[in-house]
Write a protein that holds these residues in place. Structure first.
Motif, PDB file in Angstrom:
ATOM      1  N   ASN A  38       0.833  -1.210   0.000  1.00  0.00           N
ATOM      2  CA  ASN A  38       0.000   0.000   0.000  1.00  0.00           C
ATOM      3  C   ASN A  38       0.860   1.250   0.000  1.00  0.00           C
ATOM      4  O   ASN A  38       0.599   2.213  -0.730  1.00  0.00           O
ATOM      5  CB  ASN A  38      -0.907   0.014   1.230  1.00  0.00           C
ATOM      6  CG  ASN A  38      -2.093  -0.917   1.108  1.00  0.00           C
ATOM      7  OD1 ASN A  38      -2.520  -1.250   0.014  1.00  0.00           O
ATOM      8  ND2 ASN A  38      -2.625  -1.345   2.246  1.00  0.00           N
ATOM      9  N   ASP A  39       1.896   1.258   0.853  1.00  0.00           N
ATOM     10  CA  ASP A  39       2.762   2.430   0.949  1.00  0.00           C
ATOM     11  C   ASP A  39       3.553   2.645  -0.332  1.00  0.00           C
ATOM     12  O   ASP A  39       3.775   3.785  -0.756  1.00  0.00           O
ATOM     13  CB  ASP A  39       3.715   2.268   2.144  1.00  0.00           C
ATOM     14  CG  ASP A  39       2.980   2.327   3.474  1.00  0.00           C
ATOM     15  OD1 ASP A  39       2.006   3.093   3.579  1.00  0.00           O
ATOM     16  OD2 ASP A  39       3.370   1.600   4.407  1.00  0.00           O
ATOM     17  N   VAL A  40       3.988   1.555  -0.961  1.00  0.00           N
ATOM     18  CA  VAL A  40       4.685   1.673  -2.250  1.00  0.00           C
ATOM     19  C   VAL A  40       3.732   2.223  -3.306  1.00  0.00           C
ATOM     20  O   VAL A  40       4.098   3.104  -4.100  1.00  0.00           O
ATOM     21  CB  VAL A  40       5.253   0.304  -2.693  1.00  0.00           C
ATOM     22  CG1 VAL A  40       5.803   0.383  -4.119  1.00  0.00           C
ATOM     23  CG2 VAL A  40       6.347  -0.155  -1.731  1.00  0.00           C
ATOM     24  N   ALA A  41       2.499   1.742  -3.313  1.00  0.00           N
ATOM     25  CA  ALA A  41       1.523   2.167  -4.323  1.00  0.00           C
ATOM     26  C   ALA A  41       1.175   3.642  -4.215  1.00  0.00           C
ATOM     27  O   ALA A  41       0.861   4.283  -5.222  1.00  0.00           O
ATOM     28  CB  ALA A  41       0.255   1.325  -4.192  1.00  0.00           C
ATOM     29  N   LYS A  42       1.241   4.197  -3.017  1.00  0.00           N
ATOM     30  CA  LYS A  42       0.871   5.612  -2.838  1.00  0.00           C
ATOM     31  C   LYS A  42       2.073   6.555  -2.893  1.00  0.00           C
ATOM     32  O   LYS A  42       1.895   7.773  -2.949  1.00  0.00           O
ATOM     33  CB  LYS A  42       0.148   5.798  -1.502  1.00  0.00           C
ATOM     34  CG  LYS A  42       1.013   5.691  -0.278  1.00  0.00           C
ATOM     35  CD  LYS A  42       0.269   6.021   1.012  1.00  0.00           C
ATOM     36  CE  LYS A  42      -0.667   4.924   1.429  1.00  0.00           C
ATOM     37  NZ  LYS A  42      -1.179   5.111   2.818  1.00  0.00           N
ATOM     38  N   HIS A  43       3.296   6.000  -2.881  1.00  0.00           N
ATOM     39  CA  HIS A  43       4.491   6.851  -2.793  1.00  0.00           C
ATOM     40  C   HIS A  43       4.710   7.634  -4.086  1.00  0.00           C
ATOM     41  O   HIS A  43       4.644   7.073  -5.183  1.00  0.00           O
ATOM     42  CB  HIS A  43       5.724   5.995  -2.485  1.00  0.00           C
ATOM     43  CG  HIS A  43       6.837   6.749  -1.842  1.00  0.00           C
ATOM     44  ND1 HIS A  43       7.559   7.719  -2.497  1.00  0.00           N
ATOM     45  CD2 HIS A  43       7.345   6.693  -0.582  1.00  0.00           C
ATOM     46  CE1 HIS A  43       8.476   8.218  -1.681  1.00  0.00           C
ATOM     47  NE2 HIS A  43       8.368   7.612  -0.509  1.00  0.00           N
ATOM     48  N   PRO A  44       4.995   8.946  -3.980  1.00  0.00           N
ATOM     49  CA  PRO A  44       5.195   9.750  -5.201  1.00  0.00           C
ATOM     50  C   PRO A  44       6.465   9.398  -5.971  1.00  0.00           C
ATOM     51  O   PRO A  44       6.580   9.744  -7.153  1.00  0.00           O
ATOM     52  CB  PRO A  44       5.261  11.190  -4.668  1.00  0.00           C
ATOM     53  CG  PRO A  44       5.642  11.057  -3.227  1.00  0.00           C
ATOM     54  CD  PRO A  44       5.030   9.776  -2.760  1.00  0.00           C
TER      55      PRO A  44
END
Length: 327
Positions: free
Chosen positions: A243-249
């Protein structure tokens, strides 16, 4: 005699004696006025003096929030028997450092909390409140940007993990304390420390290879994490890190494409890809047909989506809405 209260606030002809002589009449008018008049309006000294000594607690409390209060009235209200009034004075940006020093020893928790947050709180008050018996007060000291490095160092060893977590979030945390918190007993403190913007790239690389899930999770949330590290973390099986990878700019487009093509038990990864402003239009076009209404909603609001994609996503979003109940 006045017939309009707001004009009266600015009327220098209305003196303190007039207010005292017509106390009930003015009190009755005040009770029919919105409270923001006392909080926000620049009041004439006579009005301030009268309201600061008024027997009605509500008047005094509203006045205590007013940033244009004169020092004598601030000092008077700081000694008020009502803790809510003293708390408002402790929050008032016109309250002096000297008075905040006094209020730092107040028996009321809310008063001490507001002193700890206050931008004018003197160093001595912050040092005193850093040893307060209430964890929330100590945590508020941490969040005050005027708190010294020495106090932060002490609070990094606080018995309450919520205080240590606040230290890990502080923008001016000393590097040695940040490194110390990587080994904290609390998993949440370790994760917050690993996501701090001050963590240098070489340390992020080390933490990304740590067996500690919470340190790796912190790296995935760190704004300074490189594209290379995010590629590495995209191989994780844990849905939280993905999830954090998917949202990271900083996540590369090819990683977003790969993650979008995979299926998951939960829709959160696709949700964050649909929300990510770097997701390409062709991936958004595919996600516009997703079975999750939350995913298609994000697609319909992503500026990278084409007009046709947004229309398809919005139509699918409407189709996902539950029907109106029949009454």
């Amino acid at each position: 005699m006045m017939t309009n209260l707001p004009l009266g606030f600015n009327d220098p002809k209305v003196g303190l004696s007039t207010l005292h002589e017509n106390h009930e009449w003015f009190t009755n008018i005040c009770r029919h006025c919105p409270g923001n008049l006392f909080r926000d309006k620049k009041l004439q000294p006579a009005w301030q003096n009268w309201l600061a000594r008024h027997p009605d607690r509500w008047f005094r409390q509203e006045l205590a929030c007013n940033p244009s209060l004169l020092p004598d009235n601030i000092a008077l209200l700081a000694r008020d028997d009502n803790a809510n009034i003293r708390s408002s004075i402790a929050r008032n940006q016109s309250t002096s450092s000297e008075l905040l020093q006094h209020l730092a020893t107040d028996p009321s928790r809310s008063v001490r909390l507001n002193v700890a947050y206050h931008s004018n709180a003197p160093t001595a008050a912050l040092i005193h409140l850093a040893t307060d018996h209430d964890w929330a007060v100590r945590s508020s000291v941490v969040r005050n940007l005027n708190t010294s490095a020495e106090v932060l160092i002490n609070l990094a060893n606080d018995a309450d993990e919520r205080v240590r977590r606040a230290v890990a979030e502080h923008p001016n945390i000393p590097s040695e304390i940040l490194i110390q918190l990587f080994n904290d007993s609390s998993k949440l403190v370790r994760r917050v420390a690993a996501q701090h913007p001050k963590v240098p790239l070489d340390l992020l690389e080390e933490l990304a290879n740590s067996p500690d899930y919470f340190l790796r999770s912190g790296v995935a949330r760190n704004p300074g994490t490189s594209a290379e590290l995010l590629v590495q973390l995209s191989d994780e099986e844990d849905i939280g890190i993905l999830n954090d990878v998917a949202k990271h700019p900083n996540t590369p487009i090819e990683v977003l494409v790969c993650l979008a093509s995979c299926s998951y038990e939960y829709d959160t990864v696709h949700f964050h890809i649909a929300r990510n402003r770097n997701t390409p239009s062709d991936i958004l076009a595919k996600l516009a047909h997703h079975h999750s209404r939350d995913v298609v909603y994000e697609v319909s609001h992503n500026p990278n989506a084409s007009k046709d994609t947004k229309e398809v996503a919005f139509e699918n979003y409407k189709n996902h809405l539950p029907p109106y109940p029949i009454t």
